[in-house]
Enzyme design. Structure first.
Site, PDB file in Angstrom:
ATOM      1  N   HIS A 199       0.518  -1.259   0.212  1.00  0.00           N
ATOM      2  CA  HIS A 199      -0.003   0.087  -0.192  1.00  0.00           C
ATOM      3  C   HIS A 199       0.967   1.123   0.205  1.00  0.00           C
ATOM      4  O   HIS A 199       0.545   2.331  -0.164  1.00  0.00           O
ATOM      5  CB  HIS A 199      -1.149  -0.317   0.816  1.00  0.00           C
ATOM      6  N   CYS A 320       1.267   6.515  11.992  1.00  0.00           N
ATOM      7  CA  CYS A 320       1.116   6.028  13.429  1.00  0.00           C
ATOM      8  C   CYS A 320       1.344   6.724  14.293  1.00  0.00           C
ATOM      9  O   CYS A 320       1.050   6.091  15.936  1.00  0.00           O
ATOM     10  CB  CYS A 320       2.253   4.538  13.382  1.00  0.00           C
TER      11      CYS A 320
HETATM   12  N1  PLP Z   1       8.090   0.116   8.046  1.00  0.00           N
HETATM   13  C1  PLP Z   1       8.296   1.728   7.303  1.00  0.00           C
HETATM   14  C2  PLP Z   1       9.386   2.445   7.445  1.00  0.00           C
HETATM   15  C3  PLP Z   1       7.325   2.153   7.461  1.00  0.00           C
HETATM   16  O1  PLP Z   1       7.075   3.981   7.046  1.00  0.00           O
HETATM   17  C4  PLP Z   1       5.572   1.797   7.903  1.00  0.00           C
HETATM   18  C5  PLP Z   1       4.373   2.324   7.403  1.00  0.00           C
HETATM   19  O2  PLP Z   1       4.470   3.339   7.730  1.00  0.00           O
HETATM   20  C6  PLP Z   1       5.743   0.269   7.941  1.00  0.00           C
HETATM   21  C7  PLP Z   1       6.650  -0.181   8.606  1.00  0.00           C
HETATM   22  C8  PLP Z   1       4.763  -0.616   8.209  1.00  0.00           C
HETATM   23  O3  PLP Z   1       4.024  -1.436   7.216  1.00  0.00           O
HETATM   24  P1  PLP Z   1       2.262  -1.498   6.641  1.00  0.00           P
HETATM   25  O4  PLP Z   1       1.403  -0.357   6.903  1.00  0.00           O
HETATM   26  O5  PLP Z   1       2.322  -2.302   5.820  1.00  0.00           O
HETATM   27  O6  PLP Z   1       2.285  -2.159   7.612  1.00  0.00           O
END
Ligand code: PLP
Length: 375
Positions: A199, A320
């Site tokens: 995504h 997040c």
């Molecule tokens: N790692 C990084 C650097 C990200 O930016 C994100 C999402 O914000 C993730 C991991 C987590 O990915 P997912 O949303 O597919 O769990």
């Protein structure tokens, strides 16, 4: 007006991906593990998607393991590597990783696996010297992100991997913000594991992959059936996997032109903000379109909500962190002065944005910041 410039949080589905997925959501719903024609069609789609994705990062198809996204890939890399190591050797990561890596590290620490955290330089760069300082022959895993989600900094992965390998450690990179946005060749980078999430590159949500170089020591993510070479049991989400492959291919086929367009929009945006009192974070070497700005005496949260009222979607830092009012761990780690730190926003430009949208953002942001956004 509706302008979406939070592409580091998630992206719009690519039309090629939607078209590729459609049959597997409707008539082609067979289980890829079944031998009849319905299952065989699904298996063929699975095999082809794995080949496409492998080609996009110059891996071999058997080195691509499908997961539910970046979070799962990171959890698997960190914990799967630790749980295969009876000697409980050390992990090294950085203070500016995504929480998917940081919290996985906290979990293994609680279980008795030592972890140490490298602090970045002012622009978010992780220096080779800082890795050299921490690494020993007792280091099992080094996990350093390819591109930071909050400030966009691109880390010197190839050079960091050389250091890790010199000490016999495995090298993992969280490339969730890089895959589909900057050219990535795992052989040229000489890395052992890489996390990606569909995504973030105009694919569907809830699907991603972990590249694991042949011979890398890692235990299965889940036990059950024989899917994913016995490493991640569970019936495959064929539609999402096919959509991810189509989205990645579409982005990789146009990667240079996408990067050029995005960089030119970014430059246009920055030029339009001249004269305002802000610092730009992580700009020295960064993913095109990731613009992190810290405004003087302002509140990023207030700016976000005022932009929202005008129909513009931005972020305060990482997606997040938007529920969490504390200063982001990345902004803290790179030492942004107090006067600016609270006023941090992230505008992340994607391939679907336009220069006209940048003009609207400039106009609205200038009004908001001039009115002093701290109340
Ligand atoms: N790692 C990084 C650097 C990200 O930016 C994100 C999402 O914000 C993730 C991991 C987590 O990915 P997912 O949303 O597919 O769990």
């Amino acid at each position: 007006m509706k302008i979406y410039v939070d592409n580091a949080a998630t992206t719009k589905l690519d039309p090629d991906a939607l078209e590729a997925m459609r049959p597997y959501l409707q008539e082609e719903y067979g289980n890829a593990s079944q031998p009849y024609f319905f299952g065989r069609n699904a298996r063929k789609a699975l095999t082809e998607a794995r080949e496409i994705i492998a080609q996009c990062i110059n891996a071999d198809p058997e080195e691509i393991f499908f997961t539910s996204g970046g979070t799962e890939s990171d959890n698997w890399a960190i914990k799967g590597s630790a749980f295969n190591d009876n000697e409980k050797r050390a992990t090294i990561t950085t203070a500016i990783e995504h929480h998917a890596v940081l919290n996985s590290c906290r979990t293994i620490e609680r279980l008795g696996y030592p972890v140490s955290y490298i602090h970045p330089e002012k622009d978010g760069n992780i220096s080779l010297a800082s890795l050299e300082e921490k690494i020993t022959e007792q280091t099992r895993l080094v996990s350093i992100m390819l591109a930071n989600n909050e400030i966009g900094t691109i880390e010197p992965i190839k050079e960091l991997a050389v250091v890790a390998h010199r000490y016999g450690a495995v090298f993992h990179t969280d490339a969730v913000q890089g895959v589909g946005h900057v050219p990535i060749d795992v052989k040229q980078l000489d890395i052992d594991m890489l996390s990606a999430s569909a995504h973030k590159f105009n694919g569907p949500k809830g699907i991603g992959f972990l590249y694991t170089r042949k011979g890398t020591s890692i235990c299965p993510y889940s036990d059950g059936g024989a899917q994913e070479y016995g490493m991640r049991a569970g019936t495959e989400n064929i539609a999402a996997i096919v959509g991810m492959a189509a989205a990645l291919k579409s982005n990789c086929d146009h990667i240079v032109e996408n990067m050029q367009r995005i960089v030119s929009m970014e430059e246009h945006l920055i030029a339009g903000l001249s004269g305002l009192d802000y610092v730009r974070n992580g700009a020295s070497k960064h993913v095109p379109g990731n613009v992190s700005l810290s405004f003087a005496d302002a509140d990023g949260e207030a700016i976000l909500h005022r932009m929202d009222l005008k129909g513009i979607c931005i972020s305060t830092g990482s997606a997040c962190d938007s529920v969490n009012n504390q200063l982001s761990h990345v902004i803290e780690a790179i030492g942004i002065p107090k006067k600016y730190a609270r006023g941090t926003i992230r505008i992340s430009i994607g391939k679907n944005n336009t220069t006209d949208e940048m003009d609207s953002i400039i106009e609205v942001l200038r009004q908001i910041v001039k009115k002093n956004a701290n109340r």
